[in-house]
Design a protein around this motif. Structure first.
Motif, PDB file in Angstrom:
ATOM      1  N   VAL A  70       0.842  -1.204   0.000  1.00  0.00           N
ATOM      2  CA  VAL A  70       0.000   0.000   0.000  1.00  0.00           C
ATOM      3  C   VAL A  70       0.875   1.251   0.000  1.00  0.00           C
ATOM      4  N   ILE A  71       1.918   1.253   0.824  1.00  0.00           N
ATOM      5  CA  ILE A  71       2.845   2.390   0.840  1.00  0.00           C
ATOM      6  C   ILE A  71       3.435   2.611  -0.548  1.00  0.00           C
ATOM      7  N   LYS A  72       3.846   1.533  -1.189  1.00  0.00           N
ATOM      8  CA  LYS A  72       4.454   1.628  -2.518  1.00  0.00           C
ATOM      9  C   LYS A  72       3.450   2.146  -3.544  1.00  0.00           C
ATOM     10  N   LEU A  73       2.232   1.623  -3.521  1.00  0.00           N
ATOM     11  CA  LEU A  73       1.213   2.059  -4.487  1.00  0.00           C
ATOM     12  C   LEU A  73       0.955   3.558  -4.384  1.00  0.00           C
ATOM     13  N   TYR A  74       0.789   4.048  -3.154  1.00  0.00           N
ATOM     14  CA  TYR A  74       0.475   5.469  -2.995  1.00  0.00           C
ATOM     15  C   TYR A  74       1.659   6.352  -3.365  1.00  0.00           C
ATOM     16  N   ARG A  75       2.859   5.926  -3.037  1.00  0.00           N
ATOM     17  CA  ARG A  75       4.035   6.721  -3.411  1.00  0.00           C
ATOM     18  C   ARG A  75       4.140   6.849  -4.927  1.00  0.00           C
ATOM     19  N   LEU A  76       3.907   5.740  -5.628  1.00  0.00           N
ATOM     20  CA  LEU A  76       4.037   5.781  -7.086  1.00  0.00           C
ATOM     21  C   LEU A  76       2.832   6.465  -7.732  1.00  0.00           C
ATOM     22  N   GLN A  77       1.667   6.352  -7.100  1.00  0.00           N
ATOM     23  CA  GLN A  77       0.508   7.105  -7.576  1.00  0.00           C
ATOM     24  C   GLN A  77       0.780   8.596  -7.460  1.00  0.00           C
ATOM     25  N   ASN A  78       1.334   9.008  -6.317  1.00  0.00           N
ATOM     26  CA  ASN A  78       1.685  10.417  -6.129  1.00  0.00           C
ATOM     27  C   ASN A  78       2.731  10.862  -7.135  1.00  0.00           C
ATOM     28  N   ALA A  79       3.685   9.988  -7.422  1.00  0.00           N
ATOM     29  CA  ALA A  79       4.730  10.322  -8.389  1.00  0.00           C
ATOM     30  C   ALA A  79       4.147  10.541  -9.776  1.00  0.00           C
ATOM     31  N   ALA A  80       3.285   9.634 -10.216  1.00  0.00           N
ATOM     32  CA  ALA A  80       2.680   9.757 -11.549  1.00  0.00           C
ATOM     33  C   ALA A  80       1.823  11.016 -11.644  1.00  0.00           C
ATOM     34  N   GLU A  81       1.063  11.314 -10.591  1.00  0.00           N
ATOM     35  CA  GLU A  81       0.220  12.504 -10.604  1.00  0.00           C
ATOM     36  C   GLU A  81       1.074  13.773 -10.630  1.00  0.00           C
ATOM     37  N   ALA A  82       2.198  13.757  -9.913  1.00  0.00           N
ATOM     38  CA  ALA A  82       3.089  14.913  -9.916  1.00  0.00           C
ATOM     39  C   ALA A  82       3.667  15.145 -11.305  1.00  0.00           C
ATOM     40  N   ILE A  83       4.030  14.058 -11.993  1.00  0.00           N
ATOM     41  CA  ILE A  83       4.549  14.192 -13.360  1.00  0.00           C
ATOM     42  C   ILE A  83       3.458  14.711 -14.286  1.00  0.00           C
ATOM     43  N   ASP A  84       2.220  14.223 -14.112  1.00  0.00           N
ATOM     44  CA  ASP A  84       1.106  14.680 -14.948  1.00  0.00           C
ATOM     45  C   ASP A  84       0.908  16.192 -14.832  1.00  0.00           C
ATOM     46  N   LYS A  85       1.097  16.716 -13.626  1.00  0.00           N
ATOM     47  CA  LYS A  85       0.814  18.131 -13.376  1.00  0.00           C
ATOM     48  C   LYS A  85       2.016  19.035 -13.627  1.00  0.00           C
ATOM     49  N   SER A  86       3.193  18.445 -13.840  1.00  0.00           N
ATOM     50  CA  SER A  86       4.420  19.223 -13.947  1.00  0.00           C
ATOM     51  C   SER A  86       4.717  19.615 -15.394  1.00  0.00           C
ATOM     52  N   THR A  87       5.182  20.838 -15.560  1.00  0.00           N
ATOM     53  CA  THR A  87       5.644  21.277 -16.880  1.00  0.00           C
ATOM     54  C   THR A  87       7.154  21.153 -16.999  1.00  0.00           C
ATOM     55  N   HIS A  88       7.838  21.023 -15.862  1.00  0.00           N
ATOM     56  CA  HIS A  88       9.298  20.863 -15.851  1.00  0.00           C
ATOM     57  C   HIS A  88       9.633  19.729 -14.891  1.00  0.00           C
ATOM     58  N   TYR A  89       9.517  18.519 -15.380  1.00  0.00           N
ATOM     59  CA  TYR A  89       9.701  17.338 -14.550  1.00  0.00           C
ATOM     60  C   TYR A  89      11.173  17.157 -14.186  1.00  0.00           C
ATOM     61  N   ASP A  90      11.435  16.903 -12.903  1.00  0.00           N
ATOM     62  CA  ASP A  90      12.781  16.684 -12.392  1.00  0.00           C
ATOM     63  C   ASP A  90      12.776  15.393 -11.582  1.00  0.00           C
ATOM     64  N   SER A  91      13.310  14.325 -12.160  1.00  0.00           N
ATOM     65  CA  SER A  91      13.263  13.007 -11.534  1.00  0.00           C
ATOM     66  C   SER A  91      13.971  12.983 -10.188  1.00  0.00           C
ATOM     67  N   LEU A  92      15.133  13.621 -10.104  1.00  0.00           N
ATOM     68  CA  LEU A  92      15.901  13.615  -8.865  1.00  0.00           C
ATOM     69  C   LEU A  92      15.149  14.331  -7.749  1.00  0.00           C
ATOM     70  N   LYS A  93      14.577  15.489  -8.078  1.00  0.00           N
ATOM     71  CA  LYS A  93      13.828  16.260  -7.083  1.00  0.00           C
ATOM     72  C   LYS A  93      12.588  15.506  -6.629  1.00  0.00           C
ATOM     73  N   LEU A  94      11.879  14.894  -7.583  1.00  0.00           N
ATOM     74  CA  LEU A  94      10.658  14.172  -7.241  1.00  0.00           C
ATOM     75  C   LEU A  94      10.962  12.966  -6.368  1.00  0.00           C
ATOM     76  N   SER A  95      12.001  12.228  -6.682  1.00  0.00           N
ATOM     77  CA  SER A  95      12.343  11.057  -5.882  1.00  0.00           C
ATOM     78  C   SER A  95      12.678  11.469  -4.447  1.00  0.00           C
ATOM     79  N   ALA A  96      13.350  12.599  -4.281  1.00  0.00           N
ATOM     80  CA  ALA A  96      13.677  13.088  -2.934  1.00  0.00           C
ATOM     81  C   ALA A  96      12.419  13.502  -2.190  1.00  0.00           C
ATOM     82  N   GLU A  97      11.493  14.173  -2.883  1.00  0.00           N
ATOM     83  CA  GLU A  97      10.246  14.609  -2.252  1.00  0.00           C
ATOM     84  C   GLU A  97       9.414  13.425  -1.772  1.00  0.00           C
ATOM     85  N   LEU A  98       9.546  12.303  -2.456  1.00  0.00           N
ATOM     86  CA  LEU A  98       8.789  11.108  -2.092  1.00  0.00           C
ATOM     87  C   LEU A  98       9.518  10.241  -1.071  1.00  0.00           C
TER      88      LEU A  98
END
Length: 265
Positions: free
Chosen positions: A211-239
């Motif tokens: 469940v923890i994994k599903l929600y983290r990756l759901q949040n990640a995908a939604e963040a990418i959907d909403k982002s105009t300047h996606y930063d993988s390193l920053k997003l991984s740290a935020e999660l």
């Protein structure tokens, strides 16, 4: 009949694109059913003359009862992202149960239903046949929900404190991005790890770690959907990932693509 937040994606990927293809509405249950039901949902679409649309969905830890034009069923928690093909013209009605909220209706461990389906009659008996027929003929959401609540209230289980606990735990997982380990849940809720795992096996169908994994990756995908300047390193740290490669591996295991590949879509 109260609507709830329609903008939350709740696992529906690339929501801004999907809104062009179908209309999703969500409705809150009546007070006696709040312990068991998260919400009702209705999808309408008209793609006649257009190519089919394929909607990717990251699952939530919830059982869904779904009625479509030509089929119906009760679907256990999915352990992986799945894709729904939408074509022609149609309507789907669903009941999303609270995490743990379906167990009292089934009275069997939800782990046995993970990635599986049951007929509605298996759980709700022969009256489910008339219910399905009447629901398909209902003209509006109010009528569909009234039929549904009549069925559920006639078979309403006794209150179960374990459902409340499961919902509290899963809400904490969903809301707290710094919560990344099962041990943190055990400490927060003062519960033994094995007891927590048994609770999730019985009431949810997947492990708390999953469940923890599903929600983290759901949040990640939604963040990418909403982002105009996606930063993988920053997003991984935020999660809460300390290793970007671990984030990429987890993302691909659920979404089927690396974060970069998903962002390019």
């Amino acid at each position: 009949m109260n609507t709830i937040d329609q903008k939350r994606s709740l696992g529906i990927l690339q929501r801004s694109e999907s809104e062009k293809k179908f209309q999703l509405s969500r409705y809150a249950p009546s007070d006696p059913l709040l312990t068991f039901i998260k919400h009702y949902w209705i999808i309408n679409w008209d793609l006649e003359g257009h190519a089919p649309y394929f909607q990717d969905v990251v699952p939530n830890p919830c059982v869904n009862l779904v009625i479509e034009d030509h089929q119906s069923g009760i679907y256990g928690v999915a352990s992986q992202m799945y894709t729904k093909k939408i074509e022609g013209k149609g309507r789907v009605f669903g009941i999303k149960f609270q995490p743990g909220g379906f167990y009292p209706f089934l009275n069997s461990p939800l782990a046995e239903l993970t990635d599986q389906a049951l007929s509605i009659q298996t759980v709700f008996g022969t009256e489910a046949i008339a219910y399905e027929q009447q629901l398909r003929l209902a003209a509006d959401p109010a009528g569909m929900i009234a039929l549904t609540e009549a069925l559920l209230l006639r078979q309403l289980p006794q209150p179960d404190e374990s459902i409340t606990l499961v919902n509290q735990i899963i809400s904490r997982i969903h809301e707290d991005q710094e919560l990344t380990k099962v041990e943190q849940l055990c400490e927060t809720f003062n519960i033994n790890k094995r007891k927590l795992q048994r609770l999730f096996s019985q009431y949810v169908g997947i492990t708390p770690k999953w469940v923890i994994k599903l929600y983290r990756l759901q949040n990640a995908a939604e963040a990418i959907d909403k982002s105009t300047h996606y930063d993988s390193l920053k997003l991984s740290a935020e999660l809460g990932y300390y290793d970007q490669s671990h984030f990429i591996k987890d993302f691909k295991s659920i979404i089927g693509k690396t974060p970069d590949e998903y962002a390019k879509r």
